[in-house]
Design an enzyme around this catalytic site. Structure first.
Site, PDB file in Angstrom:
ATOM      1  N   LYS A 266      57.901  43.046  62.231  1.00  0.00           N
ATOM      2  CA  LYS A 266      56.478  43.326  62.407  1.00  0.00           C
ATOM      3  C   LYS A 266      55.892  43.939  61.134  1.00  0.00           C
ATOM      4  O   LYS A 266      56.623  44.500  60.307  1.00  0.00           O
ATOM      5  CB  LYS A 266      56.290  44.325  63.555  1.00  0.00           C
ATOM      6  CG  LYS A 266      56.682  43.819  64.930  1.00  0.00           C
ATOM      7  CD  LYS A 266      56.533  44.922  65.965  1.00  0.00           C
ATOM      8  CE  LYS A 266      56.906  44.438  67.349  1.00  0.00           C
ATOM      9  NZ  LYS A 266      55.930  43.467  67.898  1.00  0.00           N
ATOM     10  N   ARG A 340      61.067  38.934  76.646  1.00  0.00           N
ATOM     11  CA  ARG A 340      61.315  37.884  77.634  1.00  0.00           C
ATOM     12  C   ARG A 340      62.797  37.520  77.700  1.00  0.00           C
ATOM     13  O   ARG A 340      63.281  37.055  78.739  1.00  0.00           O
ATOM     14  CB  ARG A 340      60.458  36.654  77.316  1.00  0.00           C
ATOM     15  CG  ARG A 340      60.771  35.951  76.009  1.00  0.00           C
ATOM     16  CD  ARG A 340      59.647  35.073  75.522  1.00  0.00           C
ATOM     17  NE  ARG A 340      58.525  35.860  75.015  1.00  0.00           N
ATOM     18  CZ  ARG A 340      57.376  35.335  74.598  1.00  0.00           C
ATOM     19  NH1 ARG A 340      57.195  34.027  74.620  1.00  0.00           N
ATOM     20  NH2 ARG A 340      56.411  36.111  74.159  1.00  0.00           N
TER      21      ARG A 340
END
Length: 507
Positions: A266, A340
């Site tokens: 990120k 996920r």
């Protein structure tokens, strides 16, 4: 903070010894002949005080009032939302040094929802993070008395009060753990927090380490964790308050205790906020805190796959293919879509409990923040009945969600040339395609996904965890209890005083 519900007129409230008296006043507050009611009427007539929500008038040393400090709070029409706004505006007064006992008095006949809202808003206002601060003084407030004068629906008010106190405890615990820096909230420490909850009646805890997770075949979960020196933990909580053998509801909370994005790292700006990426896990802990107090006649399982997502030499790489616990293979196209992956294995594991329903809670996608902002959590489910139940629970808890689409066509982008599926499907409808990915691991079990990326914490000057969606989940679970068992057993409406439960975070 301790809460107590007490029947009090404004005249009686004026005689109550406390450090701070908060008086909620509406447009239709009945004028009384006592000194406090007369003072309010004069202030309104003179234009010094308005009753619209958020307006205030501070007073000190009134001769006819036992409290040293008095704060009149405008509550508009007296709705739950307006009460919430009014009490939130009194945060600085509730946190003031020297205020150890406060009384919040309704100068009108308050409904059950308004009383619950007052409890929750006061608890939120009085919360203060201190765990890693050396200089800060803890909030002095130890007790808040809620005074209501109305006799109508007294039983309903007492029920709402008891549930709100339990919810406030759960929210405070969720906020506390989500607020802690990643080095003070590792997967191991999160597991310790879960074990502490097992001290509450009806709750048990089991923690699976790396060896047990490997034996279960949770290849997707292990792939995310392999780049970190912190060992993963798969936390399993059980609350057994319902009939033996009755199907439980399973809650699955994403527990990424810090998310760098892995190899798909990120940007540096605001990366510190990725300590909040375990907001789903924190909400599960908070719900179990509330269940331990309320003791409802239901069965609930809480699952938390906890690990860090780090970018070292052992970390999973874009293009790697892993095998999930379900046997389905996944091409990891973006290592920053890790939530996920850990949830997919936890959802597969959840099926062994033959649940009546399962709900996963995750700070999953920035796309959901763009779609809904910070007001409503995104809710995805193929079940209309489950959608209605969650929407109603969110509205009742003032913790709203919004149903998002799950059309089959949204799953087309997950196709992969090298595995059964990819873990991302491009920028378009990112929150929806993430939900479509998770849907591949739930089978025929009624399932809902709550994307709380926009609601689990706030940025900027108000930076910190919100404790959402503890309220939504708790109200949903309580609504699944047999009608004859509502409200929660062991929380008899006659029990007026609420003392903090073991392991709760103090707000």
């Amino acid at each position: 903070m301790n809460f107590e519900l007490k029947a009090l007129t404004t005249a009686a409230a004026a005689r109550e010894k406390c450090d701070l008296l908060l008086v909620l006043v509406t447009e239709a507050s009945a004028g009384g002949s006592d000194a406090l009611s007369t003072l309010v009427a004069h202030a309104v007539k003179a234009g010094d005080f308005e009753t619209s929500a958020g307006k205030q008038l501070a007073l000190y040393g009134l001769p006819a009032v036992a409290a040293r400090r008095v704060l009149l709070l405008g509550a508009g029409s007296g709705s739950a939302r307006e009460v919430r706004q009014a009490v939130a505006g009194a945060a600085s007064a509730l946190k003031a040094q020297g205020v150890a006992k406060a009384l919040l008095c309704f100068a009108y006949e308050a409904c059950a929802a308004a009383v619950a809202s007052a409890v929750l808003s006061a608890s939120e206002a009085a919360y203060s993070y201190t765990h890693t601060k050396s200089q800060v003084k803890p909030v002095a407030l130890k007790k808040l008395l809620i005074g209501t004068s109305g006799k109508a629906d007294r039983h309903g008010v007492e029920q709402a009060f008891a549930i709100a106190v339990a919810q406030a405890e759960g929210v405070a615990l969720a906020r506390e753990w989500a607020n802690r820096p990643a080095n003070h909230a590792t997967p191991t420490l999160l597991a310790d927090a879960a074990r502490s909850l097992a001290k509450l009646p009806g709750i048990s805890c089991k923690v699976h380490g790396p060896a047990e997770v490997a034996k279960l075949g949770m290849g997707a979960f292990m792939a995310v964790a392999q780049g970190s020196e912190q060992p993963l933990r798969f936390i399993e909580l059980h609350y057994n308050g319902g009939a033996k053998g009755a199907a439980p509801v399973v809650l699955v909370g994403k527990g990424i205790t810090f998310d760098t994005g892995g190899i798909s790292i990120k940007p540096a700006a605001e990366m510190d906020e990725m300590k909040f990426d375990m907001g789903g896990a924190a909400s599960v802990l908070g719900v179990f805190q509330s269940l331990g107090r309320l003791q409802p006649a239901i069965n609930v399982v809480g699952l938390i796959p906890a690990c860090e997502n780090m970018p070292d030499g052992r970390a999973v790489k874009p293009g790697d293919v892993v095998t999930s616990m379900s046997g389905q293979t996944i091409e990891i196209l973006n290592t920053d879509a890790e939530g996920r992956l850990v949830l997919s294995d936890a959802l597969t594991y959840a099926a062994r409990f033959k649940p009546a329903a399962m709900v996963d809670i995750a700070t999953l996608t920035g796309a959901c923040v763009i779609a809904l902002g910070g007001l409503r959590s995104g809710m995805f489910t193929a079940s209309d009945a489950l959608a209605r139940a969650l929407e109603q629970a969110g509205d009742a808890a003032l913790d709203p969600c919004w149903r998002m689409p799950l059309d089959d066509e949204y799953g087309e982008g997950l196709k992969s040339n090298f595995a059964d599926m990819g873990n991302v499907a491009g920028r378009a409808a990112g929150a929806v395609t993430a939900a479509k990915f998770l849907q591949r691991f739930v089978g025929d079990i009624p399932w809902a996904h709550l994307d709380i990326a926009g609601t689990a914490w706030k940025s900027g000057a108000a930076k910190g965890a919100t404790g959402r969606p503890v309220g939504l989940l708790l109200h949903y679970l309580l609504a699944t209890a047999p009608a004859a068992a509502r409200p929660a057993r062991k929380t008899a409406a006659a029990r007026r005083k609420a003392e903090p439960a073991a392991g709760s975070a103090q707000g």
